[in-house]
Design a protein around this motif. Structure first.
Motif, PDB file in Angstrom:
ATOM      1  N   LYS A  21       0.812  -1.206   0.000  1.00 20.82           N
ATOM      2  CA  LYS A  21       0.000   0.000   0.000  1.00 20.82           C
ATOM      3  C   LYS A  21       0.850   1.263   0.000  1.00 20.82           C
ATOM      4  O   LYS A  21       0.358   2.362  -0.262  1.00 20.82           O
ATOM      5  CB  LYS A  21      -0.921   0.006   1.214  1.00 20.82           C
ATOM      6  N   LYS A  22       2.157   1.123   0.365  1.00 17.00           N
ATOM      7  CA  LYS A  22       3.065   2.259   0.373  1.00 17.00           C
ATOM      8  C   LYS A  22       4.430   1.814  -0.120  1.00 17.00           C
ATOM      9  O   LYS A  22       4.848   0.681   0.128  1.00 17.00           O
ATOM     10  CB  LYS A  22       3.203   2.858   1.766  1.00 17.00           C
ATOM     11  N   THR A  23       5.121   2.717  -0.794  1.00 11.25           N
ATOM     12  CA  THR A  23       6.460   2.403  -1.283  1.00 11.25           C
ATOM     13  C   THR A  23       7.243   3.689  -1.493  1.00 11.25           C
ATOM     14  O   THR A  23       6.667   4.756  -1.748  1.00 11.25           O
ATOM     15  CB  THR A  23       6.384   1.614  -2.615  1.00 11.25           C
ATOM     16  N   ASN A  24       8.534   3.587  -1.349  1.00 14.68           N
ATOM     17  CA  ASN A  24       9.396   4.731  -1.622  1.00 14.68           C
ATOM     18  C   ASN A  24      10.047   4.608  -2.989  1.00 14.68           C
ATOM     19  O   ASN A  24      10.983   5.338  -3.322  1.00 14.68           O
ATOM     20  CB  ASN A  24      10.466   4.880  -0.533  1.00 14.68           C
ATOM     21  N   LYS A  25       9.549   3.670  -3.748  1.00 10.14           N
ATOM     22  CA  LYS A  25      10.052   3.458  -5.106  1.00 10.14           C
ATOM     23  C   LYS A  25       9.128   4.113  -6.142  1.00 10.14           C
ATOM     24  O   LYS A  25       7.996   4.468  -5.853  1.00 10.14           O
ATOM     25  CB  LYS A  25      10.152   1.964  -5.409  1.00 10.14           C
ATOM     26  N   LYS A  26       9.637   4.224  -7.326  1.00 17.18           N
ATOM     27  CA  LYS A  26       8.845   4.724  -8.446  1.00 17.18           C
ATOM     28  C   LYS A  26       7.720   3.729  -8.748  1.00 17.18           C
ATOM     29  O   LYS A  26       7.946   2.512  -8.790  1.00 17.18           O
ATOM     30  CB  LYS A  26       9.741   4.912  -9.673  1.00 17.18           C
ATOM     31  N   VAL A  27       6.532   4.241  -8.946  1.00 19.14           N
ATOM     32  CA  VAL A  27       5.366   3.395  -9.233  1.00 19.14           C
ATOM     33  C   VAL A  27       4.843   3.714 -10.647  1.00 19.14           C
ATOM     34  O   VAL A  27       4.582   4.878 -10.959  1.00 19.14           O
ATOM     35  CB  VAL A  27       4.242   3.613  -8.204  1.00 19.14           C
ATOM     36  N   THR A  28       4.728   2.686 -11.448  1.00 17.57           N
ATOM     37  CA  THR A  28       4.178   2.861 -12.802  1.00 17.57           C
ATOM     38  C   THR A  28       2.917   2.004 -12.937  1.00 17.57           C
ATOM     39  O   THR A  28       2.977   0.779 -12.814  1.00 17.57           O
ATOM     40  CB  THR A  28       5.181   2.445 -13.893  1.00 17.57           C
TER      41      THR A  28
END
Length: 619
Positions: free
Chosen positions: A577-584
């Motif tokens: 539900k959360k990430t510090n990475k790039k999301v595509t």
């Protein structure tokens, strides 16, 4: 004595001629009656495969069979176990059979009593033809099958007979059809025979009644003065050329004048002789007339043999030419394909199992449903993909281009469809079934263009011939409009709900409530591959079916910033539900676009559009 024998001989000749004519009439009457009874041709003709035919997994029947009995033919097949008789266009049959060993029924043999069969060596196996979409229709049998031939549509048709494609095809094949039982010479022969017999009887009767005339003439001649014995018969004839005639003496003249008895003159004898000769010569012609009639009767018999249908097999080039310009599927065939597709897709939708899609979905349509099932397994509130229905067929687009791949488009509406659904299916080869590659709802306020009922023409996506723009350029204009709603392409399209929803999704992606101010968003559109279909509409315009890829990229602005994946569907595919990475985030937009014909001042019309989430990538 000689004068008595001459009329008797003439009477015999005339009687003989009368008998000959009577016999000829009797023969003609017999032949005429025979053609209507014991020589009558059979009401039906049956032709079958020779027992010497080599086994093969497939039996192909060329279009020549449809000429049997003017097309009114019954097919009788017998074999072990279950088998299929499939009906298809000659070029479709040839493409499906391909390199498989088979027997080809070319028509009738030279004698017209059996089927002419040609064996072709090749591969030992073929797919089971039972459920192939390539066929206009199929018949199945178990042990035996008999059915009347009925063409599915206009044009030439061939048959394929097989078990499961691996075992030998049924070895007993028979065609039966109504024979030509007409006997055009029977009535004329009976009439001719009756007339000849009646004429012979009348002649014999009249001859018998008047035949005593010569005898009376002889008797009358006997009452006149007789010539002295020893008188040369030549004395009563006309002097020969070059001889002088002997003058009468006065005594002879006086004797002749004083006689009261009729005297025969040479001239009178000559006239009687000529008449006697004329009668026999006329009657001598009767046998000649009878002979001529005999020849006519024999000729008539030569023309009454039952004729079989002309079954010359058309060449492959002729078969291909006959199929040119013909829709690749019939109306019933299209309905069957749509029904089978709807059943498979509905079953997979209910089970949320992509494996159940089987042979009925491919490309982007398969990706959309596969990912949708995965999302809905965790996010039950996520909307399902548009259900595919075949109950109500509103419009159909069937091309006449016979090369592969082939593409069909249909507009249907089921009970669960809020608006009509535009379905596009593609068949990659003759042995493959049609697969769903695109499905999208008709946008509110739109009407699908009218199409030719005789099949439509497929168009080159890069050609603008007859159009206001090429299909490729029209799609490029749509992509430009989506990227920049206020750009130059805005004037090429009217507004619609799809454009509105696309802009709303952008706003949601950058809303601080969802991703905070430290997330930098990006948006992009592009055409996926080539258009699924490009075809000409009834007004001279074009309709394009294509798939676009829409991507949303969310990048943390600073190190340590996080991207909030509050959308449950996105979180399901991302696994977090959360990430510090790039999301595509990847979406597929299935769209249908109408291009006006050349000279029109209309804008492009986006007929249908649907967007589905198909993937989330981190990093």
């Amino acid at each position: 004595m000689k004068e008595t024998m001459t009329p008797m001989l003439g009477a015999f000749v005339r009687l003989k001629s009368a008998i000959a004519v009577f016999v000829l009439g009797l023969v003609a009457l017999f032949l005429g009656i025979g053609q209507k009874t014991f020589w009558a041709p059979p009401e039906r003709v049956s032709v079958a495969l020779p027992s010497s035919v080599q086994q093969a997994p497939l039996t192909v029947v060329d279009p020549a069979f449809a000429k049997f009995g003017d097309g009114k033919v019954d097919l009788d097949v017998k074999g072990e176990g279950s088998f299929t008789v499939a009906i298809g266009r000659p070029d479709d049959v040839a493409a499906w059979v391909d390199k498989t060993a088979h027997n080809t029924v070319k028509g009738l043999d030279a004698e017209g009593k059996a089927l002419d069969v040609q064996h072709v060596d090749g591969e030992a196996k073929a797919p089971n033809p039972a459920d192939a979409d390539i066929w206009a229709s199929t018949q199945t049998g178990n042990g035996s099958l008999r059915f009347p031939w009925s063409a599915p549509d206009k044009g030439d048709w061939s048959l394929v007979i097989a078990t499961d494609g691996t075992k030998p095809a049924p070895s007993q094949l028979e065609f039966s059809y109504a024979n030509d039982t007409s006997t055009p010479w029977s009535v004329p022969l009976m009439v001719l025979g009756g007339l000849l017999m009646l004429g012979a009887l009348l002649f014999a009767f009249l001859f018998g009644k008047g035949g005593s005339t010569p005898d009376k003439a002889v008797a009358a001649a006997g009452t006149g003065p007789r010539k002295p014995r020893g008188t040369d018969a030549a004395a009563d004839t006309t002097p020969a050329e070059g001889e002088s005639a002997k003058a009468e003496t006065p005594e002879d003249a006086a004797s002749a004048e004083g006689s009261d008895q009729p005297t025969e003159t040479p001239a009178q004898d000559e006239g009687s002789t000529e008449k006697a000769k004329d009668k026999p010569s006329a009657f001598r012609r009767i046998p000649a007339v009878a002979g001529a009639l005999s020849v006519a009767v024999v000729g008539a018999l030569g023309g009454v043999a039952p004729a079989h249908a002309d079954t010359a097999t058309p060449s492959p080039a002729a078969s291909e030419a006959a199929s040119a310009g013909v829709p690749v599927v019939t109306d019933d065939q299209l309905k069957r394909i749509l029904s089978s597709t709807a059943d498979s897709v509905s079953s997979a939708d209910a089970a949320k199992n992509a494996k159940d899609l089987g042979e009925r979905a491919s490309g982007e349509a398969l990706s959309i449903r596969t990912q949708n099932y995965k999302i809905r397994a965790s996010a039950t509130s996520h909307p399902a993909v548009a259900p595919v229905a075949a109950q109500k067929l509103l419009a159909q687009v069937v091309p006449t281009e016979r090369s592969w791949p082939r593409t069909l488009t249909a507009v249907t509406q089921g009970p669960k469809n809020p608006t009509p659904l535009i379905l596009t299916l593609t068949q990659k080869s003759a042995r493959e079934n049609y697969k769903l590659v695109s499905a999208s709802y008709l946008l509110p306020g739109n009407t699908f263009p009218a199409m030719s009922a005789d099949g439509v023409k497929t168009l080159d996506a890069k050609s603008a011939s007859g159009l206001t723009a090429s299909p490729t350029d029209a799609i490029a204009a749509l992509v430009s409009r989506l990227k920049d709603p206020n750009g130059a392409s805005k004037l090429k399209f009217g507004d619609n709900t799809y454009f509105q929803q696309a802009e709303q999704q952008k706003q949601d992606a950058i809303d601080p409530k969802n991703n905070a101010a430290n997330v930098k968003p990006g948006f992009d559109y592009k055409l996926i591959g080539q258009p699924d279909a490009v075809f000409q509409s009834g007004d001279g315009g074009a309709v394009v079916v294509a798939d676009l890829e829409f991507t949303i990229t969310l990048v943390p602005t600073n190190e340590g910033d996080t991207v909030d994946l509050s959308d449950q569907a996105v979180a399901t595919l991302a696994g977090t539900k959360k990430t510090n990475k790039k999301v595509t985030q990847h979406f597929i937009d299935s769209v249908t676009l109408r291009i006006p014909p050349a000279g029109s001042k209309e804008s492009f019309t986006l007929l249908s559009a649907d967007r589905y989430l198909t993937g989330v990538k981190l990093g």
